[in-house]
Design a protein around this motif. Structure first.
Motif, PDB file in Angstrom:
ATOM      1  N   VAL A 163     -28.094  95.253 -45.458  1.00 29.01           N
ATOM      2  CA  VAL A 163     -27.612  93.997 -46.048  1.00 29.01           C
ATOM      3  C   VAL A 163     -27.927  92.847 -45.104  1.00 29.01           C
ATOM      4  O   VAL A 163     -27.598  92.896 -43.908  1.00 29.01           O
ATOM      5  CB  VAL A 163     -26.098  94.041 -46.320  1.00 29.01           C
ATOM      6  CG1 VAL A 163     -25.618  92.700 -46.880  1.00 29.01           C
ATOM      7  CG2 VAL A 163     -25.762  95.160 -47.292  1.00 29.01           C
ATOM      8  N   ALA A 164     -28.570  91.798 -45.643  1.00 28.14           N
ATOM      9  CA  ALA A 164     -28.791  90.550 -44.919  1.00 28.14           C
ATOM     10  C   ALA A 164     -28.361  89.425 -45.849  1.00 28.14           C
ATOM     11  O   ALA A 164     -29.086  89.066 -46.780  1.00 28.14           O
ATOM     12  CB  ALA A 164     -30.255  90.395 -44.515  1.00 28.14           C
ATOM     13  N   ASP A 168     -20.685  83.141 -46.727  1.00 28.78           N
ATOM     14  CA  ASP A 168     -20.310  84.173 -45.754  1.00 28.78           C
ATOM     15  C   ASP A 168     -21.573  84.922 -45.350  1.00 28.78           C
ATOM     16  O   ASP A 168     -22.321  85.373 -46.218  1.00 28.78           O
ATOM     17  CB  ASP A 168     -19.306  85.160 -46.345  1.00 28.78           C
ATOM     18  CG  ASP A 168     -17.994  84.493 -46.720  1.00 28.78           C
ATOM     19  OD1 ASP A 168     -17.487  83.697 -45.910  1.00 28.78           O
ATOM     20  OD2 ASP A 168     -17.491  84.767 -47.826  1.00 28.78           O
ATOM     21  N   ARG A 169     -21.783  85.081 -44.068  1.00 29.30           N
ATOM     22  CA  ARG A 169     -22.981  85.740 -43.577  1.00 29.30           C
ATOM     23  C   ARG A 169     -22.653  87.154 -43.116  1.00 29.30           C
ATOM     24  O   ARG A 169     -21.653  87.379 -42.420  1.00 29.30           O
ATOM     25  CB  ARG A 169     -23.611  84.934 -42.438  1.00 29.30           C
ATOM     26  CG  ARG A 169     -24.062  83.553 -42.895  1.00 29.30           C
ATOM     27  CD  ARG A 169     -24.824  82.819 -41.820  1.00 29.30           C
ATOM     28  NE  ARG A 169     -25.277  81.520 -42.292  1.00 29.30           N
ATOM     29  CZ  ARG A 169     -26.036  80.676 -41.580  1.00 29.30           C
ATOM     30  NH1 ARG A 169     -26.412  81.019 -40.350  1.00 29.30           N
ATOM     31  NH2 ARG A 169     -26.389  79.519 -42.088  1.00 29.30           N
ATOM     32  N   GLY A 227     -21.931  96.674 -38.545  1.00 28.26           N
ATOM     33  CA  GLY A 227     -22.375  95.369 -39.011  1.00 28.26           C
ATOM     34  C   GLY A 227     -21.624  94.220 -38.370  1.00 28.26           C
ATOM     35  O   GLY A 227     -20.675  94.400 -37.594  1.00 28.26           O
ATOM     36  N   TYR A 228     -22.089  93.007 -38.716  1.00 25.19           N
ATOM     37  CA  TYR A 228     -21.502  91.747 -38.263  1.00 25.19           C
ATOM     38  C   TYR A 228     -21.168  90.907 -39.482  1.00 25.19           C
ATOM     39  O   TYR A 228     -21.860  90.975 -40.510  1.00 25.19           O
ATOM     40  CB  TYR A 228     -22.478  90.972 -37.382  1.00 25.19           C
ATOM     41  CG  TYR A 228     -22.819  91.631 -36.064  1.00 25.19           C
ATOM     42  CD1 TYR A 228     -22.132  91.281 -34.905  1.00 25.19           C
ATOM     43  CD2 TYR A 228     -23.833  92.580 -35.988  1.00 25.19           C
ATOM     44  CE1 TYR A 228     -22.450  91.877 -33.692  1.00 25.19           C
ATOM     45  CE2 TYR A 228     -24.157  93.183 -34.778  1.00 25.19           C
ATOM     46  CZ  TYR A 228     -23.455  92.823 -33.637  1.00 25.19           C
ATOM     47  OH  TYR A 228     -23.771  93.414 -32.446  1.00 25.19           O
ATOM     48  N   GLY A 286     -16.601  88.791 -37.031  1.00 24.51           N
ATOM     49  CA  GLY A 286     -16.176  90.179 -36.888  1.00 24.51           C
ATOM     50  C   GLY A 286     -17.362  91.110 -36.737  1.00 24.51           C
ATOM     51  O   GLY A 286     -18.492  90.777 -37.098  1.00 24.51           O
ATOM     52  N   LYS A 287     -17.087  92.280 -36.205  1.00 25.49           N
ATOM     53  CA  LYS A 287     -18.095  93.333 -36.130  1.00 25.49           C
ATOM     54  C   LYS A 287     -17.379  94.676 -36.187  1.00 25.49           C
ATOM     55  O   LYS A 287     -16.186  94.774 -35.881  1.00 25.49           O
ATOM     56  CB  LYS A 287     -18.942  93.215 -34.870  1.00 25.49           C
ATOM     57  CG  LYS A 287     -18.172  93.277 -33.568  1.00 25.49           C
ATOM     58  CD  LYS A 287     -19.112  93.049 -32.381  1.00 25.49           C
ATOM     59  CE  LYS A 287     -18.336  93.017 -31.067  1.00 25.49           C
ATOM     60  NZ  LYS A 287     -19.237  92.744 -29.907  1.00 25.49           N
TER      61      LYS A 287
END
Length: 461
Positions: free
Chosen positions: A150-151, A156-157, A181-182, A210-211
Motif C-alpha cells: 500500500v502506498a 492520510d498517508r 507499515g507507517y 504511527g508505525k
C-alpha cells in the motif's frame, strides 16, 4: 441331492446379500484436477473432504463433494468449481474443474477519511479523500499466499506491506503472517460529542504519526476450524495541541510504544463466505494491550465473540441473525484507543452516520431475505479470458431489524446514544456477483425517527 441344493441356495443368498450391502459403497480410485494453471495441486487437495483409496457410501460421498466445493469457493481462489464423479461398478473417479480468478490487482485507492462512505457523503468534501495505489497479489506463488503493498497519499498517508502464508509445512497445518507499515494523519479524532467524533486538523503538519510491525501464526487442523495468535509492536506520536484540546486523549505523554498480543478461534460452517444462506459462523477473541514493558499507561485487555446463523426457511426465503459482543476492562485505555459502535465492523443499521463510544457492546442483527434472482451464470463472449468472461449475479430483497447497546462510563455525558437500548429497522436490495462483489442498498428507520438511505459493500450479516 437336497443337501447340495440347500448349500447352493445358501451360497446364492450370501452372495446377493454381500452385493446388496456393497451396492452403495464406492472406492475413490482417482482424483483429476482441471483448470488450475497457477494454483498448486496440493492447495486444492487440502480442501477436498474425500481421498483416493478410501470407501464412502453414496450419500456420504455426495455430501462430501458439496462441502468440498464450498471449501474451494470459500478460499477466494476460484470463480467457479465443479466436482464430477464417474461411477464404474463400485469404483468412483472424480474430476475437479476450477475456473481461476485473476490474482494480481494494482488497485487505485480512492478512500474516505471518514468512518464510512455514508458519513463522507454528508459533506462530499473531496479534500477528505485519500488516493494512491494498492497492489494485491492473491494466490501468490500459486500457494494461496497473499502479498499486499500500500502506498497512499492525500488526507492520510500510509506505507504498508503484508504477507500471508497459509501453509508452512507439508501437512498444511500451520501458517505465518508478517506485516508492517507507517501512517501519517493530518487530522485526528480527539473527542466524541453528540455521538460523533470531533476532529483536529493540523494543516500542513501531521497531527498523528504511527508505525507498527506484526507477526502471527495460524493453525488449521480441520477444514472449518482456525486458531490464530499474533504479536504487534505499535509506536504512536501526537502533536501537543491534541492533549491541550483533550487531556484524556492519552495518559499524559505525546509518544507511546506498546505491544498487543491477540488470540482468535474461528468455526466457519457457512456455505459461502461472500453471501451465506445456510450454516453458521462463530469466533471468539482475546487481546492484551500493553505489558508494562515500554509504559505502564497503556494496559488493558479485551474479549469479543460473534455468532452468525443462516437458515433456509422455504424455497427462496432465508433468515439470518447475528449476535456480537465486545468487552474491555477499561483501565489503562486512553481515548485514542477507545472503540465504539460504527467502527471495526460492529454497527447497528440506521446509525451509520454515528460513532457511539464505549467499553462494552452488544449487537443483535436479523435479516429476512427473499431471493428475487437465483444465482445465474452468464458468459460474455466478447471477453476471451475465462477469468472474466463467465460471471454470475443474484438479487435479494431483505427486511432487517437490529438492536444494540453501548455501555460507556467515560464519555457518556457528551453522547446521548450511549447507555441505552438502540434499534434500527428497514428494507433493502442486495446484489451479489463474482469476485466477492456485494452491493447493498438500504432504507432504514432508527429509534429517533430518523430515516436514511445507505449503501454498503459487504454482506449485512
Amino acid at each position: 441331492m437336497q443337501k447340495w441344493v440347500f448349500i447352493l441356495l445358501l451360497f446364492l443368498v450370501i452372495s446377493f446379500s454381500g452385493q446388496s450391502e456393497n451396492a452403495g459403497i464406492f472406492l475413490i480410485t482417482s482424483i483429476e484436477l482441471e483448470g488450475n494453471k497457477i494454483t498448486h495441486d496440493n492447495i486444492i487437495f487440502r480442501e477436498l473432504e474425500f481421498v483416493v483409496g478410501k470407501q464412502y457410501s453414496k450419500v456420504d460421498l455426495d455430501s462430501l463433494m458439496i462441502k468440498s466445493r464450498e471449501n474451494l469457493l470459500n478460499r477466494s481462489l476460484f470463480n467457479f468449481v465443479t466436482i464430477t464423479p464417474t461411477y464404474t461398478g463400485n469404483d468412483c473417479s472424480v474430476k475437479v474443474s476450477v475456473t481461476e480468478r485473476w490474482y494480481i490487482w494494482p488497485l487505485p485507492i480512492l478512500d474516505f477519511a471518514d468512518p464510512n462512505f455514508n458519513v463522507w457523503w454528508q459533506s462530499k468534501d473531496f479534500n477528505r479523500l485519500n488516493y494512491g495505489i494498492k497492489l494485491e497479489i492473491q494466490n501468490f506463488r500459486g500457494r494461496m499466499e497473499s502479498l499486499n503493498l500500500v502506498a497512499q497519499g492525500g488526507y492520510d498517508r500510509i506505507l504498508a506491506v503484508s504477507w500471508g502464508i497459509p501453509y508452512l509445512t507439508k501437512r498444511q497445518f500451520m501458517g505465518l503472517g508478517l506485516g508492517g507499515g507507517y501512517s501519517f494523519n493530518h487530522e485526528v479524532a480527539y473527542a466524541s460529542e453528540n455521538n460523533n467524533r470531533v476532529y483536529y486538523n493540523a494543516g500542513s503538519q501531521y497531527a498523528r504519526t504511527g508505525k507498527y510491525g506484526a507477526i502471527s501464526l495460524s493453525f488449521r487442523s480441520k477444514f472449518n476450524f482456525l486458531h490464530s495468535v499474533g504479536l504487534t509492536f505499535n509506536h504512536v506520536s501526537f502533536l501537543d495541541t491534541l492533549l491541550i484540546l483533550n487531556p484524556e486523549l492519552t495518559p499524559g505523554n505525546t509518544t507511546y510504544n506498546y505491544l498487543t498480543l491477540g488470540y482468535k478461534y474461528k468455526q466457519d460452517f457457512r456455505d459461502s463466505k461472500q453471501y451465506p444462506l445456510n450454516g453458521y459462523y462463530f469466533d471468539i477473541g482475546f487481546d492484551k494491550v500493553g505489558f508494562g514493558i515500554f509504559t505502564d499507561d497503556i494496559n488493558y485487555w479485551a474479549a469479543s465473540f460473534t455468532f452468525d446463523q443462516y437458515i433456509p426457511v422455504y424455497k427462496r426465503i432465508f433468515f439470518a441473525y447475528s449476535l456480537s459482543a465486545k468487552y474491555t476492562n477499561g483501565a489503562g485505555q486512553p481515548y485514542f484507543m477507545t472503540s465504539g459502535l460504527g467502527v471495526d465492523g460492529l454497527d447497528i443499521r440506521g446509525y451509520e452516520l454515528y460513532v457511539i463510544p464505549g467499553q462494552r457492546f452488544t449487537v443483535i442483527k436479523s435479516n429476512l431475505k427473499y431471493q428475487i434472482i437465483k444465482p445465474t451464470d452468464f458468459t460474455l463472449k466478447f471477453i476471451k479470458t475465462t477469468k472474466f468472461n463467465k460471471l454470475f449475479i443474484a438479487l435479494y430483497s431483505n427486511f432487517f431489524f437490529d438492536v444494540g447497546y453501548a455501555s460507556d462510563y467515560l464519555y457518556y455525558e457528551a453522547n446521548s446514544f450511549t447507555n441505552q437500548l438502540l434499534w434500527g429497522a428497514g428494507f433493502g436490495l442486495d446484489l451479489v456477483s463474482y469476485y466477492d462483489i456485494v452491493l447493498r442498498f438500504e432504507y432504514s428507520l432508527n429509534k429517533y425517527g430518523q430515516t436514511n438511505f445507505f449503501i454498503g459493500f459487504v454482506a449485512p450479516i
